[in-house]
Design a protein around this motif. Structure first.
Motif, short mmCIF file in Angstrom:
data_model
loop_
_atom_site.label_atom_id
_atom_site.label_comp_id
_atom_site.label_asym_id
_atom_site.label_seq_id
_atom_site.Cartn_x
_atom_site.Cartn_y
_atom_site.Cartn_z
N LEU A 1 0.81 -1.21 0.00
CA LEU A 1 0.00 0.00 0.00
C LEU A 1 0.85 1.27 0.00
CD1 LEU A 1 -2.80 -0.88 2.61
CD2 LEU A 1 -2.90 -1.06 0.11
N GLU A 2 0.25 2.35 -0.46
CA GLU A 2 0.80 3.69 -0.30
C GLU A 2 0.11 4.31 0.92
OE1 GLU A 2 2.76 6.14 -0.07
OE2 GLU A 2 3.04 6.67 -2.21
N GLU A 3 0.76 5.27 1.55
CA GLU A 3 0.14 5.98 2.67
C GLU A 3 -1.19 6.59 2.22
OE1 GLU A 3 1.11 9.61 5.83
OE2 GLU A 3 2.69 8.86 4.49
N GLY A 4 -2.24 6.39 3.03
CA GLY A 4 -3.55 6.93 2.71
C GLY A 4 -4.38 6.06 1.77
N GLU A 5 -3.86 4.89 1.40
CA GLU A 5 -4.55 4.00 0.46
C GLU A 5 -5.10 2.78 1.21
OE1 GLU A 5 -3.26 2.61 -3.92
OE2 GLU A 5 -1.96 1.82 -2.36
N SER A 6 -6.23 2.27 0.76
CA SER A 6 -6.82 1.06 1.34
C SER A 6 -6.60 -0.13 0.41
CB SER A 6 -8.32 1.25 1.58
OG SER A 6 -9.01 1.30 0.33
N LEU A 7 -6.83 -1.32 0.95
CA LEU A 7 -6.76 -2.53 0.13
C LEU A 7 -7.76 -2.46 -1.02
CD1 LEU A 7 -6.67 -5.26 2.93
CD2 LEU A 7 -4.73 -4.49 1.55
N GLY A 8 -8.96 -1.98 -0.71
CA GLY A 8 -10.00 -1.87 -1.74
C GLY A 8 -9.60 -0.92 -2.86
N GLU A 9 -8.96 0.18 -2.49
CA GLU A 9 -8.55 1.15 -3.50
C GLU A 9 -7.43 0.59 -4.38
OE1 GLU A 9 -9.57 5.26 -1.07
OE2 GLU A 9 -7.60 4.33 -0.83
N LEU A 10 -6.46 -0.09 -3.78
CA LEU A 10 -5.38 -0.68 -4.56
C LEU A 10 -5.92 -1.76 -5.50
CD1 LEU A 10 -2.44 -1.15 -5.36
CD2 LEU A 10 -2.16 -2.53 -3.26
N GLN A 11 -6.76 -2.64 -4.97
CA GLN A 11 -7.36 -3.69 -5.82
C GLN A 11 -8.18 -3.09 -6.94
OE1 GLN A 11 -8.07 -7.75 -3.37
NE2 GLN A 11 -9.70 -6.29 -3.18
N GLY A 12 -8.88 -1.98 -6.65
CA GLY A 12 -9.79 -1.37 -7.60
C GLY A 12 -9.12 -0.80 -8.85
N ARG A 13 -7.79 -0.69 -8.83
CA ARG A 13 -7.06 -0.20 -10.00
C ARG A 13 -7.00 -1.27 -11.10
NH1 ARG A 13 -2.86 3.83 -9.07
NH2 ARG A 13 -2.96 4.69 -6.96
N PHE A 14 -7.27 -2.52 -10.75
CA PHE A 14 -7.07 -3.65 -11.66
C PHE A 14 -8.29 -4.56 -11.67
CE2 PHE A 14 -3.02 -2.24 -9.95
CZ PHE A 14 -2.25 -2.08 -11.10
N PRO A 15 -8.42 -5.44 -12.68
CA PRO A 15 -9.53 -6.40 -12.67
C PRO A 15 -9.51 -7.25 -11.40
CG PRO A 15 -8.44 -6.39 -14.82
CD PRO A 15 -7.59 -5.55 -13.91
N LEU A 16 -10.68 -7.53 -10.86
CA LEU A 16 -10.78 -8.30 -9.62
C LEU A 16 -10.35 -9.74 -9.84
CD1 LEU A 16 -14.16 -6.94 -8.21
CD2 LEU A 16 -11.84 -6.34 -7.48
#
Length: 239
Positions: free
Chosen positions: A95-110
């Motif tokens: 993760l980056e500071e201020g980022e959630s797991l959902g936000e990181l995953q959401g950048r790419f196909p599930l």
């Protein structure tokens, strides 16, 4: 004389426990490396990271934090602890500071994992019950451990430790890879975390990356020698 060889602290992820590191522990111990594999509470990013940070802080000398899967998010935050000298990500979220797991995953196909989660509730003192998730047992082998022997995956499927669903939305309060060196192993056939998520996070962190083609999410179980080899690189670089 005080040792300068780091102690390796292995942080498991969701749907697993510290026993998932058994093969890696054995490899590291054969190389004379001091190892700890604490339990990960799996109740929330901030509280879990605080627990791992406390384990590191109470360990004598330098520490290398190794995180698998969700454990990668935890070491990203806990890695700011003063005596942590390196971070190793194994099929993990970076993760980056201020980022959630959902936000990181959401950048790419599930990944296929998302459609195979099973919800339950657990009691919370003084509050309404909270939601936790596991992988549906019938889906577990293909999603989590496709390159692990079938008899073992049946055991792992019923021994899962659930993750609090709220952990997916909590934001990382820090990203230790900005100031600590990082290494990352990408599991090329991961069905739990999209390998693109692993690659993106590792590259963003400037990590030294190794990719294992055909490796499942349970790469620490199926390829302990390969995982240990990357950790040993980190030990040598920081020791």
């Amino acid at each position: 004389m005080a040792t300068t060889t780091p102690t390796v602290v292995l942080v498991h992820g969701a749907f697993a426990d510290a026993a998932s590191w058994s093969g890696v522990v054995a490899e590291l111990q054969q190389h004379g490396v001091s190892v700890l594999a604490p339990p990960n509470p799996l109740r929330g990013l901030a509280s879990d990271a605080a627990y791992i940070a406390s384990v590191a802080a109470q360990t004598d000398g330098p520490v290398i934090l190794v995180g698998h899967s969700y454990g990668g998010a935890l070491i990203t935050v806990a890695g700011t602890t003063e005596n942590v000298v390196g971070l190793v990500y194994v099929a993990a979220y970076v993760l980056e500071e201020g980022e959630s797991l959902g936000e990181l995953q959401g950048r790419f196909p599930l990944s296929p994992l998302v459609g195979s989660l099973k919800e339950a509730t657990y009691p919370v003192a003084g509050a309404a019950p909270a939601t936790e998730v596991t992988i549906a047992p019938e889906a577990f082998p293909a999603i989590f451990a496709a390159d692990v022997p079938a008899a073992l995956t049946q055991v792992l499927a019923v021994a899962q430790r659930p993750l609090a669903a709220a952990a997916f939305e909590e934001k990382a309060s820090a990203a230790a890879w900005h100031t600590k060196p990082a290494w990352a192993l990408v599991a090329g056939a991961d069905q739990a975390i999209n390998p693109e998520v692993e690659r993106f996070g590792a590259e963003r962190a400037g990590a030294t990356v190794v990719e294992i083609e055909g490796a499942s999410h349970a790469v620490a179980v199926s390829r302990p020698k390969d995982v240990a080899a990357l950790i040993l690189d980190a030990v040598r670089a920081t020791g």
